[in-house]
Design an enzyme around this catalytic site. Structure first.
Site, PDB file in Angstrom:
ATOM      1  N   ASP A 125      -4.132   3.045   9.077  1.00  0.00           N
ATOM      2  CA  ASP A 125      -5.792   2.873   9.490  1.00  0.00           C
ATOM      3  C   ASP A 125      -5.933   1.508   9.810  1.00  0.00           C
ATOM      4  OD1 ASP A 125      -6.274   5.325   8.553  1.00  0.00           O
ATOM      5  OD2 ASP A 125      -6.940   4.722   6.575  1.00  0.00           O
ATOM      6  N   ASN A 167       1.268  -1.753  -5.037  1.00  0.00           N
ATOM      7  CA  ASN A 167       0.209  -0.812  -4.968  1.00  0.00           C
ATOM      8  C   ASN A 167      -0.583  -1.229  -6.118  1.00  0.00           C
ATOM      9  OD1 ASN A 167      -1.099   1.674  -3.281  1.00  0.00           O
ATOM     10  ND2 ASN A 167      -0.585   2.815  -5.360  1.00  0.00           N
ATOM     11  N   GLY A 174      -0.082   4.412   0.624  1.00  0.00           N
ATOM     12  CA  GLY A 174      -0.783   5.512   1.395  1.00  0.00           C
ATOM     13  C   GLY A 174       0.265   6.208   2.029  1.00  0.00           C
ATOM     14  N   TYR A 175      -0.136   7.126   2.872  1.00  0.00           N
ATOM     15  CA  TYR A 175       0.715   8.088   3.805  1.00  0.00           C
ATOM     16  C   TYR A 175       1.690   7.196   4.369  1.00  0.00           C
ATOM     17  CZ  TYR A 175      -2.671  11.844   3.215  1.00  0.00           C
ATOM     18  OH  TYR A 175      -3.415  12.709   2.698  1.00  0.00           O
ATOM     19  N   GLY A 232       0.686  -1.157   0.014  1.00  0.00           N
ATOM     20  CA  GLY A 232       0.097  -0.192   0.025  1.00  0.00           C
ATOM     21  C   GLY A 232       0.986   1.218   0.055  1.00  0.00           C
ATOM     22  N   LYS A 255      -3.816  24.746   7.912  1.00  0.00           N
ATOM     23  CA  LYS A 255      -4.163  23.683   7.154  1.00  0.00           C
ATOM     24  C   LYS A 255      -3.145  23.620   5.990  1.00  0.00           C
ATOM     25  CE  LYS A 255      -7.239  20.267   5.875  1.00  0.00           C
ATOM     26  NZ  LYS A 255      -7.391  19.227   6.972  1.00  0.00           N
ATOM     27  N   GLU A 290     -15.893  18.501   5.972  1.00  0.00           N
ATOM     28  CA  GLU A 290     -14.987  19.107   5.013  1.00  0.00           C
ATOM     29  C   GLU A 290     -15.685  18.898   3.648  1.00  0.00           C
ATOM     30  OE1 GLU A 290     -11.089  17.257   5.746  1.00  0.00           O
ATOM     31  OE2 GLU A 290     -10.541  19.335   6.536  1.00  0.00           O
TER      32      GLU A 290
END
Lengths: 406, 406
Positions: B300, B37, B12-13, B10, B379, B170
């Site tokens: 996650d 990925n 992701g972050y 993966g 942000k 958001e």
């Protein structure tokens, strides 16, 4: 005051030119002019295929009626015509009723579906601003769906265009430019997308010169368009079309079916009881409906015979505008008490079909054929001349097409 | 050569930061690094709501893996993980198989649907680039349909967002900016469009400071958002949702239902037989899976307990990146023969929720609250710092957010 009431139904090419001419030719005391239209804007039907492909924004195609019609001189009624009652000289609208002394019916075309099963329910037609931008979004939505599906679903990417006449070919020409953009936007290999043009006639652009047809097909095929000529569209369903050629049937999976293969006059003129065939009324030389001296029919609802060929003139923007000029002139004569009406004599200048960015073919009547850039330039000139005629230099500068590479 | 095989699942972050750190920390002879990925790009999950609203193009959100990972040092396998077989140290892919000495599971989240009937079939979730741009197109398509319908069909224009947590709020903040643009594009009066936020908790942004919540609700309500708090989503159908508050049920017609109310870890980790709850594995201090010293779980799919509060840390990008740094460090130790692994200690810096153009709220840990422009700036700083960390100044300049008014 005994001002005559002139009512013009529809703000297409014919209705707009009639209105704009009349507001110049008639004095305030001559007549009260009322223009009835569904929307507060006019749109260029001949550009809609670009909006439907997404290669030109629809705001370029539409023109606020108030920008070219003087609303101090002309009443604009934004409403939908429900019925024409020519014996009572009345027009029923969705939200009201109008009476007239003189009527101009310029209500435009509807798609002719020839009773093909499923066509009405599952195919799109390029008819107006609303339907053009819906087609653009529909195809883009299916491209967006593609990579979210677990299985390969070619029906999301196959685009079937019914008809290889003027509109069909021009639309396919725009798709050729748009599809690679959509592929990039949604990570789809270009070779997964099929653009399929189905035409019952044995050739595309029936009636055009053979050399122009060959140029058109060569160009579009080089961009990946598949032509299925001499092929009948037999049925449209939610997931595809059934076509038939020489007795052999084939199913093509597609949720993007655009029908560009036939137009007919607005069905309101049939319902009104005028003598008509497929919504078109054979009008007299002065463009009046047979039996109704106070009703002019112009544009796609009118059928004008070409005495030389024995065939009717095609329902084009060019003809509609020329009819409008004669109609405005004749209305002036009638309102001012005259009775010598002018006869309509079309002055056919030529015909150009665009094939997307930087490509077109055409013919200038008299015989000269145009290919590629010279045809593109001619097409822009035609489009720009109309804007100049309709709204002067201001409108031309605002909505004109000046980039010959797009 | 006895190079250890490190496989990272993966991009992701967590997966990206682990990979980028490892390629710097380890020599070519230390280990063979493989990143698996689905796509050849990484995307910023925390920006997807903007893509789904259509206020930011998805190409701003995604980053080619090859642009930040050195493919001479790291093998990039573009494939989908089918199964993790940790006892055999094998990874089954759709199109192959990998073995590993050390594994990093950073497979991200899935939407938690809590068994609500119809949710899976009829609601959209903001999960990745494909689904985000599909949501954008789905809503736009329904707006395009609206004026082509004979009857009023409010279900085309009503947008129901399930969940008023971080993502839900958001996303609603972006819709507030996007809806007026869509109304203009499709000639729809703004007052015909409803944006309805349904949340089971009695407040939006549960867990946030009350003053920030009030600011958020006041701002969004002033832009026309309808909050239905303390309200359960009971059912989703093709044409709408059924909600219930205090035993009273209400049907809301909508074909635009976006579920942003819950995430869970990737179901692959459950299927692999790791001890987990809702796809999340309670990992040790060194982020290894219980019983598997060669498997790190981050992001996650990992559940890390905060000993001070007795509750798990939230599954945020911030935590995932910090876990990735510890994981890279611990992998280096293991590969180089050490056994003293570092313990993960999160350094929570703060939390900011954007509310669309020029609006945001947030808190800097330590206690300072931020409103409006100062929150917007914070942000952007958070977003830009990540890019700097991931790909240096080049990536920051290419993908950074510098316009604080957008």
């Amino acid at each position: 005051m005994n001002r005559k009431k002139i009512v013009i139904l529809g703000a297409g090419y014919g209705g707009m030119i009639t209105t704009v001419k009349l507001q110049k030719m008639l004095g305030t005391n001559d007549a009260e002019i009322t223009l009835v239209n569904k929307h507060d804007y006019h749109y260029q039907t001949t550009w809609l295929h670009e909006n439907a492909a997404g290669t030109l924004h629809h705001d370029r195609t539409r023109i606020k009626i108030a920008d070219v019609v003087n609303l101090n001189r002309v009443n604009l009624v934004q409403d939908t015509v429900v019925a024409i009652e020519q014996d009572e000289k009345k027009i029923k609208l969705e939200n009201g009723e109008l009476t007239y002394d003189y009527l101009v019916v310029s209500l435009g075309f509807e798609a002719a579906t020839f009773g093909i099963p499923g066509l009405l329910e599952h195919a799109f037609t390029i008819g107006n601003i609303n339907s053009a931008r819906l087609i653009r979004q529909h195809i883009e939505y299916n491209f967006a769906r593609y990579n979210n599906e677990k299985e390969e679903r070619p029906e999301l990417l196959n685009i079937v265009v019914g008809g290889a006449g003027f509109t069909g070919i021009e639309y396919v020409g725009e798709l050729v430019n748009k599809v690679p953009e959509l592929c990039k936007e949604y990570d789809i290999p270009r070779e997964k997308v099929r653009i399929i043009n189905v035409e019952a006639a044995p050739t595309c652009l029936p009636g055009f010169d053979e050399e122009l047809i060959e140029y058109t097909m060569n160009y579009l095929e080089s961009k990946g368009v598949e032509f299925k000529l001499g092929t009948m569209l037999k049925q449209v369903s939610a997931d595809g079309v059934l076509v038939e050629k020489d007795g052999v049937q084939e199913e093509i999976p597609s949720q993007n079916v655009v029908w560009a293969a036939g137009v007919r006059g607005n069905s309101l003129v049939e319902e009104a009881g005028f003598e008509s065939a497929r919504g078109r009324i054979t009008v007299g030389e002065d463009l009046r409906a047979p039996g109704y001296d106070d009703v002019f029919i112009i544009g796609d609802c009118a059928l004008v015979m070409n005495k030389e060929t024995g065939r009717p003139y095609p329902p084009t923007a060019q003809i509609a505008m020329q009819e409008a000029e004669v109609t405005a002139h004749n209305l002036k004569t009638l309102v001012q008490g005259g009775d010598k009406l002018e006869a309509f004599k079309p002055d056919l200048k030529g015909s150009v079909a665009s094939l997307g960015h930087g490509q077109a073919i055409g013919v200038v009547f008299g015989g000269k054929k145009l290919f590629g850039m010279s045809a593109v330039i001619m097409k822009k000139i035609i489009d720009n001349r109309y804007l100049l005629k309709l709204g002067g230099l201001g409108l031309l500068l605002k909505k004109g097409k000046f980039n010959i590479f797009k």
